[in-house]
Design an enzyme around this catalytic site. Sequence first.
Site, PDB file in Angstrom:
ATOM      1  N   SER A  68      36.609  29.267  49.460  1.00  0.00           N
ATOM      2  CA  SER A  68      36.256  30.647  49.824  1.00  0.00           C
ATOM      3  C   SER A  68      34.938  30.742  50.590  1.00  0.00           C
ATOM      4  O   SER A  68      34.797  30.181  51.669  1.00  0.00           O
ATOM      5  CB  SER A  68      36.235  31.465  48.535  1.00  0.00           C
ATOM      6  OG  SER A  68      36.008  32.803  48.785  1.00  0.00           O
ATOM      7  N   ASP A 284      35.444  36.758  54.595  1.00  0.00           N
ATOM      8  CA  ASP A 284      34.856  35.553  54.003  1.00  0.00           C
ATOM      9  C   ASP A 284      35.651  34.329  54.473  1.00  0.00           C
ATOM     10  O   ASP A 284      36.604  34.449  55.254  1.00  0.00           O
ATOM     11  CB  ASP A 284      34.739  35.666  52.477  1.00  0.00           C
ATOM     12  CG  ASP A 284      36.063  35.447  51.768  1.00  0.00           C
ATOM     13  OD1 ASP A 284      37.109  35.647  52.415  1.00  0.00           O
ATOM     14  OD2 ASP A 284      36.057  35.082  50.579  1.00  0.00           O
ATOM     15  N   GLU A 379      36.519  44.826  44.123  1.00  0.00           N
ATOM     16  CA  GLU A 379      35.199  44.414  43.676  1.00  0.00           C
ATOM     17  C   GLU A 379      34.235  44.836  44.780  1.00  0.00           C
ATOM     18  O   GLU A 379      34.610  44.893  45.957  1.00  0.00           O
ATOM     19  CB  GLU A 379      35.133  42.905  43.490  1.00  0.00           C
ATOM     20  CG  GLU A 379      35.915  42.433  42.292  1.00  0.00           C
ATOM     21  CD  GLU A 379      35.633  40.969  41.952  1.00  0.00           C
ATOM     22  OE1 GLU A 379      35.333  40.687  40.787  1.00  0.00           O
ATOM     23  OE2 GLU A 379      35.701  40.108  42.851  1.00  0.00           O
ATOM     24  N   ALA A 380      32.982  45.082  44.410  1.00  0.00           N
ATOM     25  CA  ALA A 380      32.000  45.491  45.412  1.00  0.00           C
ATOM     26  C   ALA A 380      31.907  44.448  46.528  1.00  0.00           C
ATOM     27  O   ALA A 380      31.652  44.776  47.686  1.00  0.00           O
ATOM     28  CB  ALA A 380      30.645  45.689  44.757  1.00  0.00           C
ATOM     29  N   ASN A 381      32.197  43.181  46.195  1.00  0.00           N
ATOM     30  CA  ASN A 381      32.091  42.110  47.188  1.00  0.00           C
ATOM     31  C   ASN A 381      33.205  42.135  48.237  1.00  0.00           C
ATOM     32  O   ASN A 381      33.232  41.292  49.132  1.00  0.00           O
ATOM     33  CB  ASN A 381      32.027  40.742  46.498  1.00  0.00           C
ATOM     34  CG  ASN A 381      33.284  40.424  45.701  1.00  0.00           C
ATOM     35  OD1 ASN A 381      34.363  40.927  45.993  1.00  0.00           O
ATOM     36  ND2 ASN A 381      33.150  39.584  44.689  1.00  0.00           N
ATOM     37  N   PRO A 508      27.283  36.275  31.865  1.00  0.00           N
ATOM     38  CA  PRO A 508      27.215  34.881  32.298  1.00  0.00           C
ATOM     39  C   PRO A 508      28.080  34.717  33.539  1.00  0.00           C
ATOM     40  O   PRO A 508      29.193  35.249  33.585  1.00  0.00           O
ATOM     41  CB  PRO A 508      27.804  34.109  31.113  1.00  0.00           C
ATOM     42  CG  PRO A 508      28.654  35.092  30.378  1.00  0.00           C
ATOM     43  CD  PRO A 508      28.135  36.468  30.672  1.00  0.00           C
ATOM     44  N   GLY A 510      30.704  33.156  36.137  1.00  0.00           N
ATOM     45  CA  GLY A 510      31.876  32.299  35.967  1.00  0.00           C
ATOM     46  C   GLY A 510      31.893  31.167  36.980  1.00  0.00           C
ATOM     47  O   GLY A 510      32.753  30.294  36.914  1.00  0.00           O
ATOM     48  N   THR A 511      30.994  31.182  37.937  1.00  0.00           N
ATOM     49  CA  THR A 511      31.046  30.157  38.986  1.00  0.00           C
ATOM     50  C   THR A 511      29.753  29.348  39.116  1.00  0.00           C
ATOM     51  O   THR A 511      29.722  28.362  39.832  1.00  0.00           O
ATOM     52  CB  THR A 511      31.322  30.801  40.368  1.00  0.00           C
ATOM     53  OG1 THR A 511      30.228  31.668  40.687  1.00  0.00           O
ATOM     54  CG2 THR A 511      32.611  31.589  40.395  1.00  0.00           C
TER      55      THR A 511
HETATM   56  C1  16G Z   1      35.037  34.477  42.076  1.00  0.00           C
HETATM   57  C2  16G Z   1      36.067  35.576  42.026  1.00  0.00           C
HETATM   58  C3  16G Z   1      35.450  36.884  42.438  1.00  0.00           C
HETATM   59  C4  16G Z   1      34.254  37.182  41.559  1.00  0.00           C
HETATM   60  C5  16G Z   1      33.274  36.033  41.571  1.00  0.00           C
HETATM   61  C6  16G Z   1      32.219  36.251  40.512  1.00  0.00           C
HETATM   62  C7  16G Z   1      38.438  35.456  42.573  1.00  0.00           C
HETATM   63  C8  16G Z   1      39.455  35.136  43.620  1.00  0.00           C
HETATM   64  N1  16G Z   1      37.165  35.305  42.939  1.00  0.00           N
HETATM   65  O1  16G Z   1      34.609  34.254  43.373  1.00  0.00           O
HETATM   66  O2  16G Z   1      36.426  37.866  42.264  1.00  0.00           O
HETATM   67  O3  16G Z   1      33.588  38.331  42.009  1.00  0.00           O
HETATM   68  O4  16G Z   1      33.967  34.836  41.234  1.00  0.00           O
HETATM   69  O5  16G Z   1      31.372  35.155  40.440  1.00  0.00           O
HETATM   70  O6  16G Z   1      38.754  35.822  41.449  1.00  0.00           O
HETATM   71  P1  16G Z   1      30.353  34.998  39.256  1.00  0.00           P
HETATM   72  O7  16G Z   1      31.143  34.941  37.965  1.00  0.00           O
HETATM   73  O8  16G Z   1      29.615  33.744  39.550  1.00  0.00           O
HETATM   74  O9  16G Z   1      29.452  36.193  39.281  1.00  0.00           O
HETATM   75 ZN    ZN Z   2      37.484  34.207  49.400  1.00  0.00          ZN
END
Ligand code: 16G
Ligand code: ZN
Length: 545
Positions: A68, A284, A379-381, A508, A510-511
Amino acid sequence: MDETQIASLLKSSDLFPLPQSLKLSYGTAGFRGDATLLASTVHRVGILSSLRSLKLAPSTIGLMITASHNKVSDNGVKVSDPSGEMLSQEWEPFADQIANASSPQKLVSLIREFVEREEISIGDGGEGGEVWLGRDSRPSGEALLRAAEIGVSSVPGCVAVDLGVLTTPQLHWMVRAKNKGLKATEKAYFESLTTSFKCLIDLIPFNKSSGSKLVLDGANGVGGEKMEELLRGYLSNLAIEIRNTGRDGGVLNESVGADFVQKEKVVPLGFGVNDVGVRCVSFDGDADRLVYFYLSSGEKKIELLDGDKILSLFALFVKEQLNVLDDGCCRLGVVQTAYANGASTDYLKGLGLEVVFAKTGVKHLHEKAAEFDVGIYFEANGHGTILFSEDYVTLLVDKRKGLSEGSDECNAVSRLVAVSNLINQAVGDAISGLLLVEVVLRHMGWSVQKWNELYKDLPSRQVKVEVPDRTAVVTTSEETEALRPLGIQDAINGEIKKYRRGRAFIRPSGTEDVVRVYAEATTQEDADSLGDSVAQLVKSFLGSS
Ligand code: 16G
Ligand code: ZN
């Protein structure tokens, strides 16, 4: 599983050893990481996809290789279920287990256990499995796609179909279409967008002008390329100038693209003083998100029209059509996350809409939106779409039969049906989102500036806090309040009270290995100050790393 099946899995797994120290979690959007470390992960996700296809036989599963908006040296992999939606969350723990299995033997034993537990029948003359593979434009994509292919076909009876370079939503769309028995080619995707877009344009009551120029920032990724294909082959009348196509030496997602523009609130590379006032849009890297923007002065700062504003525009349009139908039986709802700007939520509620909140991550929003007859989520993004229940579309199509051609009611029904065909029903899709924004702006006769005036965003601030253990933060299901560590929410509430229209929450990520803080208030100063003091609280409750 018999000996030959086990041998096949072991043989292919030997080719893709797990790099040392790699620890992965399927997360909100599949597995992601440095591309040089991901061959074993992608290979294993290939195996998982085959098993999923056999489990749900006869059905086709999608496997997308993309990271992404992450930097170009990263890559990732995620799975699409037959409906085009994200992989069922029930299978995520298995995905985590096999991705982290330390040896081919451990991997195969996990697979054996799983296959038995799930009663998946492999190669016993039943339905075979089929996995459709797509990748974005990253240079590492091709080799990883080969790893996925080997993984898929190491499960006896399963075949991989390489669909080449695609946007993430294209792959989801094609998988969904295939499983519904519809034409599932890229051409069919473009034709479906084109037909419904033209239908919506024809239904604009006045002002059929072709609209002012739009400039697209393609993030140097696959989205710009596919948009060019759409314009060249199908929608040649649409005036869109495409920049950051990746052909002019620009790097994927580097100071370009929707994530950059939304987070930094500045113009992407390739845009400048000559673009003041022009309607611009950023995709994106894999074209599942879009945000609009324009420059109001010659500076780098932009006016941002984010996912919340796109959602508001769509909600207004859909509601207008439903009002014409006076259709009390349609349940229209919108889904946002805690990140939605408070001003957007007030605006939507002011329209009389039902607004519900979901946890961050597309799969959570999608699930809630699917509970409505028409559910709009963003999502705002910039990731979002409009879901129409099949029953409601059938009802509309039936209703149209009894209406006189050209009547207001008939036009409203036709618009709704066309929107359901235009906007991707599987996942958020920047290309179809762009086409719908363009239609609605022309329908309303609005400029981007006029659209921006729907409401004024409250100033906000986001802070990342590195802590020793982010899992110590546990939130309510909508992430608006922290349940743990004990006492932190009271302390946050104490801070919020100090500011007019103050709002803040922590969650927390998720990424990434961080706790995220979001704060908003009536002035930027207040939002900054609230954000900083909540970040301090996170540090004092969790310790900083
Ligand atoms: C991922 C999610 C996105 C979310 C982001 C939050 C999908 C396809 N993408 O990119 O929706 O806004 O994670 O990231 O589900 P974070 O948990 O690091 O804030
Ligand atoms: Zn993407």
